[in-house]
Motif scaffolding. Sequence first.
Motif, PDB file in Angstrom:
ATOM      1  N   ALA A 107       0.941   4.405   0.852  1.00  0.00           N
ATOM      2  CA  ALA A 107      -0.385   3.492   1.258  1.00  0.00           C
ATOM      3  C   ALA A 107      -0.198   2.594   1.941  1.00  0.00           C
ATOM      4  CB  ALA A 107      -1.470   2.846  -0.526  1.00  0.00           C
ATOM      5  N   ASN A 108       0.898   1.813   1.767  1.00  0.00           N
ATOM      6  CA  ASN A 108       1.193   0.867   2.639  1.00  0.00           C
ATOM      7  C   ASN A 108       1.341   1.666   4.383  1.00  0.00           C
ATOM      8  OD1 ASN A 108       0.252  -1.432   1.779  1.00  0.00           O
ATOM      9  ND2 ASN A 108       2.251  -1.315   0.328  1.00  0.00           N
ATOM     10  N   ARG A 140      -5.724   5.569  -2.636  1.00  0.00           N
ATOM     11  CA  ARG A 140      -5.910   3.489  -2.853  1.00  0.00           C
ATOM     12  C   ARG A 140      -6.479   2.725  -1.948  1.00  0.00           C
ATOM     13  NH1 ARG A 140      -3.682   1.047  -7.854  1.00  0.00           N
ATOM     14  NH2 ARG A 140      -3.120  -1.053  -7.053  1.00  0.00           N
ATOM     15  N   ILE A 141      -6.275   3.290  -0.613  1.00  0.00           N
ATOM     16  CA  ILE A 141      -6.870   2.109   0.698  1.00  0.00           C
ATOM     17  C   ILE A 141      -8.283   3.241   0.937  1.00  0.00           C
ATOM     18  CG2 ILE A 141      -4.515   2.258   1.171  1.00  0.00           C
ATOM     19  CD1 ILE A 141      -4.782   3.767   3.351  1.00  0.00           C
ATOM     20  N   LEU A 225       8.847   6.449   7.104  1.00  0.00           N
ATOM     21  CA  LEU A 225       7.662   5.544   6.902  1.00  0.00           C
ATOM     22  C   LEU A 225       7.760   4.666   5.985  1.00  0.00           C
ATOM     23  CD1 LEU A 225       4.617   6.795   8.767  1.00  0.00           C
ATOM     24  CD2 LEU A 225       5.908   5.256   9.193  1.00  0.00           C
ATOM     25  N   VAL A 226       8.068   5.511   4.575  1.00  0.00           N
ATOM     26  CA  VAL A 226       7.854   5.084   3.307  1.00  0.00           C
ATOM     27  C   VAL A 226       9.076   3.839   2.763  1.00  0.00           C
ATOM     28  CG1 VAL A 226       7.259   6.137   0.961  1.00  0.00           C
ATOM     29  CG2 VAL A 226       6.026   7.077   2.926  1.00  0.00           C
ATOM     30  N   SER A 230       6.795  -2.113   0.803  1.00  0.00           N
ATOM     31  CA  SER A 230       6.326  -2.625  -0.736  1.00  0.00           C
ATOM     32  C   SER A 230       5.929  -1.757  -0.995  1.00  0.00           C
ATOM     33  CB  SER A 230       5.581  -3.971  -0.003  1.00  0.00           C
ATOM     34  OG  SER A 230       4.657  -4.524  -1.014  1.00  0.00           O
ATOM     35  N   ASP A 231       6.605  -1.994  -2.116  1.00  0.00           N
ATOM     36  CA  ASP A 231       6.286  -1.019  -3.610  1.00  0.00           C
ATOM     37  C   ASP A 231       4.693  -1.970  -4.293  1.00  0.00           C
ATOM     38  OD1 ASP A 231       6.354  -3.200  -5.346  1.00  0.00           O
ATOM     39  OD2 ASP A 231       8.025  -2.193  -6.414  1.00  0.00           O
ATOM     40  N   HIS A 232       3.542  -3.196  -3.578  1.00  0.00           N
ATOM     41  CA  HIS A 232       2.454  -3.451  -4.116  1.00  0.00           C
ATOM     42  C   HIS A 232       1.203  -3.091  -2.708  1.00  0.00           C
ATOM     43  CE1 HIS A 232       0.104  -6.298  -5.856  1.00  0.00           C
ATOM     44  NE2 HIS A 232      -0.759  -6.952  -4.946  1.00  0.00           N
ATOM     45  N   CYS A 233       0.321  -2.415  -2.866  1.00  0.00           N
ATOM     46  CA  CYS A 233      -0.645  -2.244  -2.660  1.00  0.00           C
ATOM     47  C   CYS A 233      -2.319  -2.327  -2.720  1.00  0.00           C
ATOM     48  CB  CYS A 233      -0.325  -1.332  -1.552  1.00  0.00           C
ATOM     49  SG  CYS A 233      -2.007  -0.815  -0.318  1.00  0.00           S
TER      50      CYS A 233
END
Length: 632
Positions: A107-108, A140-141, A225-226, A230-233
Motif C-alpha cells: 500500500a505504501n 487499504r488506501i 518498490l515494495v 514501511s510495514d505500517h500503513c
Amino acid sequence: MTLKMNTLAEYKKVYQESVDHPEAFWSSQAETFSWSKKWDTTLEWDFDGPNISWFKGGKLNITENCLDRHIESRGDQVAILWEPNDPSDQVKSYTYKELLAEVSKTANALKEKGITKGDRVIFYMPMVPELAIGVLACARIGAIHSVVFAGFSAQALADRVDDAQAKMIICSDYNRRGQKMIPVKQVVDDAMDIGCNSIEHVIVHKNTGDKVNWSDDSDYWWHELVDSQSDHCPAEIMDAEDMLFILYTSGSTGKPKGVVHTCGGYMVYTCFSFKNVFQYEPGDVYWCTADIGWITGHSYIVYGPLLAGATTMMFEGVPTFPDAGRFWEICEKHKVNQFYTAPTAIRALMACGDHFVEKYDLSALKVIGSVGEPINEEAWHWYNDKVGKGNAPIVDTWWQTETGGILITPLPGITDTKPTYASYPMPGVQPILVNAEGVELHENDVEGLLCIKFPWPSMIRTTYGDHNRCKNVYFSPFPNRYFTGDGARRDKDGRLRIIGRVDDVINVSGHRIGTAEVENAINEYDQVVESAVVGYPHEIKGQGIFAYIIAKEGVKDVDAFNLGVRTMVTKVIGPIAKPDQILIVSGLPKTRSGKIMRRILRKIASKDTGSLGDISTLLNPEIVEEIKAALS
C-alpha cells in the motif's frame, strides 16, 4: 456470524425471520465487524433507479476487518497458504501478522507512485500471493481494484483499462500454467500499444525472472518498490457505499460490463455467506480452486475467508498437471476441509478415470462445493461418491458476479441436498419465479424466470460509467425486481434448480426446454465427456435442438453413438428433447472461467458465422474454426 441452525425446520424458521425483519437481520450481522462509525440507516432502496444503500453513513476499512482485527487472537495463524504450479517447488504461507505487513508495504508503494483514494488499479497477474496482497493494498488506501484474468488478450485488457480509466497496471513477468510459460508482461506491453493512455505506471512482479521488454519511463519491479517500504500503513476510512472494486463480465452486446461492488454491504455478505455455506470452523483449511480474476476468487479466496479469520488456499497450477490427481494430492497434503471447484473441472477429472482420486486420503473433507454453472447429475454423483465419499455434503451454489456472493445453496448438515438443485435461498435473500409477463408464481412444482424481489447487501450498485446499462439489463425487464437472466424450476418441496440462461431455453414446438436439462441427459450417456446444446431455426418446430458433443476416444460408429445419445435423452426427458442434429467435436469454446460460449455455438448452428464477435478472449479460440469446418 454462523447462524445457529441444525435442521431444515430451524433453517426455515431463521429464513422467515430474515424475510420478515430484513433490516434487523442484516444489522445484527454487520455489528460483528469493526466500524470507525456506525451506520445511520441500515437500508435505503429503490429498484427503479436503481439506488441501493446499505449501512448508510457507516465508516470502515475492509482490510482492518480482514487483517487488523485478527492480529490479537490469531496473528500467528496461517492466513494464506499458496500451492505452486510445480509440486516440487516450495509451498508459501503468510500468517495474519505477515500478511498485514506485506499489504501495508505494498500500500505504501502504491502511494509512493501516486495512487490515492478513488484511483483505479488494474491487476493482470497469475495466481500468486502478490495478487491477493495487491488487491488488499488497494483496499487499504481506498483505491479501486479491477482484476483482469491473466489469460485475456491484449485487446480485452486494453478495453477494460480504458473503460476504467485506470492509472496503474500491476502484472507479472510470466505466468506458469502446467508446462506452459505465458508471457504476461508482453500482453501488457501489447495492450499499451493499443490504448491504455490513462496508465502512468506498470509494476511487474518477478515471477520467473525470464527476460521481458522494459520501459525505464513507466515500468517498475515489484520487489524494488515494495521491499524497502514501511510495514505500517494506516487504513483509509471509507464510506460503506464507497466503491471497493470493479469486475468486468461479458455482456450480451460483447462490450464488457464493469460490475461495481461497494465496501460495507459486500464485506457483511461475503463473510456471512462464507461462514454459513462452508460451515467453516477455526483450524480448518479451506480451498477454492478459482482464479482471483473472477468473482469467485474475490469473494471466496480473498475477502470472505479473510474476514472470517480462515486459512485460505491459493493454487497457481491446473488440475491435470503433472497428472489428473493434482487436486486430490493437494487435498491430502494440506488436509483440506472445505473444497470448492467448478463442474467443468469435475467432469474433466471424472473423464480421466477414478484411479487418480482413489489413491489419495480425502478423509479430512467436510464440505465440497460446486460453482460456475449447474452441475449435471452424473458429475454430482461422481463428486459425491469418489471425492466426498458420501461423507462431505455437496453445496451446489448459485450466484453471479452481480450478486457478490452465494444466494442459493444447500447448507451442509442443515438442509438436504438433491442432485442438480441449488436448493434453498440463503437467509436474507428473497428469490421469486415470475412468468413472461412478470406475474409472480407462488405455487411449487413450477418453472419461471428467476428474479429477486428485495435487496441483499452485496448486490451490484451500478455498471461503471454507465448506470443506464445497469438499469436496462437488471432492473428494467420486470419493474421492482432484480432480474437474474436465468430460468429456474421450483420442485414440490420449494427447492430451486437453475435451468440456464433465458437465452439458453429452446422453444421446440411450443415446449420450453432448458439446454442444461438436455445436456444433463446427454452427459449421462457413458460415451460422452461433455456437451453443449443450443437452439437453431427449424422450419417445422420453430427451433430445433443442436448438440455439440465431446465423446470419449474411439467412437467407431457415429450412427450408433448418435442413436445412443438420442435414446438416453428420450429416456431422461422424453422424445420432444431429442437433439435434431449432433456434431462430435474435440472441444467447446469456453471463457477463461469455464463457461461454454453458447452464443457462438448458436451462430454456427444457425449458419450465421459472419458476426461471431471477438473470440480472442476465449480459453481456446482455435476450436471455433475447427467446429465450423467440421459442420461444413
